[in-house]
Design an enzyme around this catalytic site. Sequence first.
Site, PDB file in Angstrom:
ATOM      1  N   ARG A 275       1.267  -1.034  -0.087  1.00  0.00           N
ATOM      2  CA  ARG A 275      -0.398   0.321  -0.186  1.00  0.00           C
ATOM      3  C   ARG A 275       1.027   0.878   0.014  1.00  0.00           C
ATOM      4  NH1 ARG A 275      -5.046  -0.179   2.575  1.00  0.00           N
ATOM      5  NH2 ARG A 275      -4.518  -2.096   3.479  1.00  0.00           N
ATOM      6  N   CYS A 341     -26.437  -4.138  -7.189  1.00  0.00           N
ATOM      7  CA  CYS A 341     -27.535  -4.719  -6.283  1.00  0.00           C
ATOM      8  C   CYS A 341     -27.099  -4.857  -5.403  1.00  0.00           C
ATOM      9  CB  CYS A 341     -28.629  -5.466  -7.060  1.00  0.00           C
ATOM     10  SG  CYS A 341     -28.993  -4.594  -9.138  1.00  0.00           S
TER      11      CYS A 341
END
Length: 419
Positions: A275, A341
Amino acid sequence: MVIMEGKGRLDGVDLRELVSTVPTPFYAYSASAIRHRVGALQTALGGMNARICYAVKANGNLAVLRLMAGLGIGADIVSAGEMHRALHAGIPAGNIVFSGVGKTADEMAQALAAGVWRFNIESRDELHTLQTVAAEQDVVALAAVRINPDVDAGTHAKISTGKAENKFGVTMDEARDWFSQSDAFPNVRLDGLHVHIGSQILTLQPFRLAMQQVAAFAAQLAASGHPINSIDVGGGLGVRYRHGHDVPVCVNEYAAMLRATFADFDGTIVLEPGRYLVAEAGVLITRVVRIKAGASREFLVVDAAMNDLQRPALYDAWHEIIPLHDRGGGDVRYDVVGPVCETGDTFAVQRSMPRCQAGDLLLIANAGAYGASMSSNYNSRPLTAELMLDRGRHAVVRRRQSFEEMVAGESLAAEWLTA
């Protein structure tokens, strides 16, 4: 630290112009930002016997890995697939460390055949398996024992890896037992220690506590006849996702802590940043599909979704969201949501930003780590394109996936077999 030059420009490239040829959503990575971050870490470690092995899981794009290879950076891998990516990108096998709790015998065999530098061992069963596989190839595998120091890294529970209840590593008592029985593993040379307590750590103290334990343990092992040649200190350095909130550890202070803690250790210190090297170098560009007025709030519906960037849904992670238009009209609070969804397909809740309209472009910042690498085809959405930007130039380093590519491995049940 993304190399931004005014709104909408990254590493000398106008992102708003790219959308004419590259459909949204897409990732863009600044090569200059990655070089800068790597250089800062290398400078901080100057004078130490240290080796940097980039955590491929953070962003395994081949162009990113090739950039790392050119900067002399190795690879920390957790699968055979990541190994093949690293090798394909030009990272030498002798500069690859194989980590992870679930290495299979087949993966170990592939890694040994390729000549990876060393393995980080996480369980007794894994040690026995590596002995068996190495004996079959008549080689000696270099290995480090991953220690679980039971240190709270003060980070999100799902990215904490150094507490007793986490699945990673073993106690020092168990590790000591392995070293005392090392003669039973003639094809595994236990000569290293490994510790990694978590990710996105924003204070130095957890690192210091863990490293002090490992340094003391290494000295004890050496005194009992088990010299340690490498200590892998893992990764975990945090980045600034939220301005005014996240205050990362100064890399020079981190390096000074390592230098002081391991002053009496004359082996190699291995670091596994992921990261830290790429997160702030990457952005996700998305377009507003529509504004939906709800009963109590306004929803800003964008064409990126949780399948493209899972971190907000998975970790409640914060990413700055920057509109790339200059229209006035005052700030509005939006829930920024995608088309998938799932209620969890939400990038931000009640985020204040300049008023938007359909067609506007948004930049989701600090998305260079655990963005594209964690993406999926959920809702049968194609994988996004990825671009590398470098001082005014850009290159598509992964094209947007087509429907045919998405279903290429599938087939109808035309031929039935019995077991």
